[in-house]
Design an enzyme around this catalytic site. Structure first.
Site, PDB file in Angstrom:
ATOM      1  N   GLU A 139     -21.219 -25.626 -22.424  1.00 19.11           N
ATOM      2  CA  GLU A 139     -20.831 -25.497 -21.792  1.00 19.11           C
ATOM      3  C   GLU A 139     -19.984 -23.751 -21.644  1.00 19.11           C
ATOM      4  OE1 GLU A 139     -17.975 -27.911 -20.338  1.00 19.11           O
ATOM      5  OE2 GLU A 139     -20.119 -27.379 -21.497  1.00 19.11           O
ATOM      6  N   HIS A 191     -17.346 -28.861 -25.835  1.00 15.82           N
ATOM      7  CA  HIS A 191     -17.665 -28.038 -24.332  1.00 15.82           C
ATOM      8  C   HIS A 191     -18.743 -27.361 -24.989  1.00 15.82           C
ATOM      9  CE1 HIS A 191     -15.161 -30.254 -21.455  1.00 15.82           C
ATOM     10  NE2 HIS A 191     -14.543 -30.405 -22.479  1.00 15.82           N
ATOM     11  N   CYS A 211     -17.805 -34.585 -23.593  1.00 21.41           N
ATOM     12  CA  CYS A 211     -16.192 -35.321 -23.782  1.00 21.41           C
ATOM     13  C   CYS A 211     -15.546 -35.843 -23.322  1.00 21.41           C
ATOM     14  CB  CYS A 211     -16.099 -33.948 -22.940  1.00 21.41           C
ATOM     15  SG  CYS A 211     -14.204 -33.969 -23.125  1.00 21.41           S
TER      16      CYS A 211
END
Length: 215
Positions: A193, A191, A81
């Site tokens: 995650e 992202h 990001c």
């Protein structure tokens, strides 16, 4: 320590650390704002959320610039990001200089022209799931289908000066660079995650990536 997650006070880094621990349960993962721990780590993850000027200010206030520059040049390094955007030379957001590791700039999505094929007006920030197109083969794409969906939240995009850096693109509505790669460095706008199976696979690939053997 196997991997350091760079903490410069911007974003929820615990979710990144937990995802890394999930894909590599035998590894030691530490969220740290200590340069010496970043230097000692075998791998470095450079995430972040927020405004670019704030991120750059906090990175320097905590004395982390040199450690990040060294890590990006010498060990497996993953930007996420804002951690992608900060690698470039300059951003329109606050007209601030980045780290200058990669040539190019960061610009805001253009206000005009954000219209989907069905006529819907697209919003900024670009938020939610979108397909990622793999611009070229890379070990971090291994086992991830072309067009896999990843989760995005951002208003600015990177424009690499060197097209050879581009490792992935996404359409909103036209194509923009969402992943870059060079030597030991890989960085993404989305992202991983928060991206379920595809994101976890990318993180798993990062944890086993040997840049020297993949050259």
């Amino acid at each position: 320590m196997d991997v350091a997650v760079v903490d410069y006070g911007m974003g929820n880094l615990r979710s990144v650390a937990k995802a890394l621990e999930h894909v590599a349960p035998g590894c030691v993962v530490r969220v740290t704002d200590r340069p010496e721990e970043i230097d000692a780590a075998e791998r470095v993850v450079f995430p972040g959320q927020g405004a670019m000027p704030d991120c750059m200010r906090e990175l320097d206030a905590r004395g982390l610039r040199a450690a990040v520059l060294h890590a990006a040049a010498h060990k497996p390094f993953l930007g996420i990001c804002i951690g992608l955007q900060m690698l470039f030379e300059r951003s329109e957001e606050g007209h601030v200089a980045g780290l200058g590791i990669l040539p190019g700039r960061v610009r805001r999505f253009a206000a005009e022209g954000l219209v989907a094929a069905d006529g819907r007006r697209l919003k900024v920030p670009h938020m939610g799931w979108n397909r990622v197109h793999q611009a070229r083969a890379h070990p971090l794409w291994a086992g991830i289908p072309e067009g896999e969906r990843f989760y995005f939240v951002h208003s600015y995009v990177v424009e690499p000066a060197d097209p050879e850096l581009v490792a992935g693109t996404t359409d909103y509505p036209g194509p923009f660079t969402c992943a870059v790669a060079k030597a030991r460095l890989f960085a993404v706008q989305f992202h991983p995650e928060k991206s379920h199976a595809g994101g976890l696979k990318l993180l798993s690939n990062f944890m086993s990536w040997d840049p020297e053997s993949s050259r």
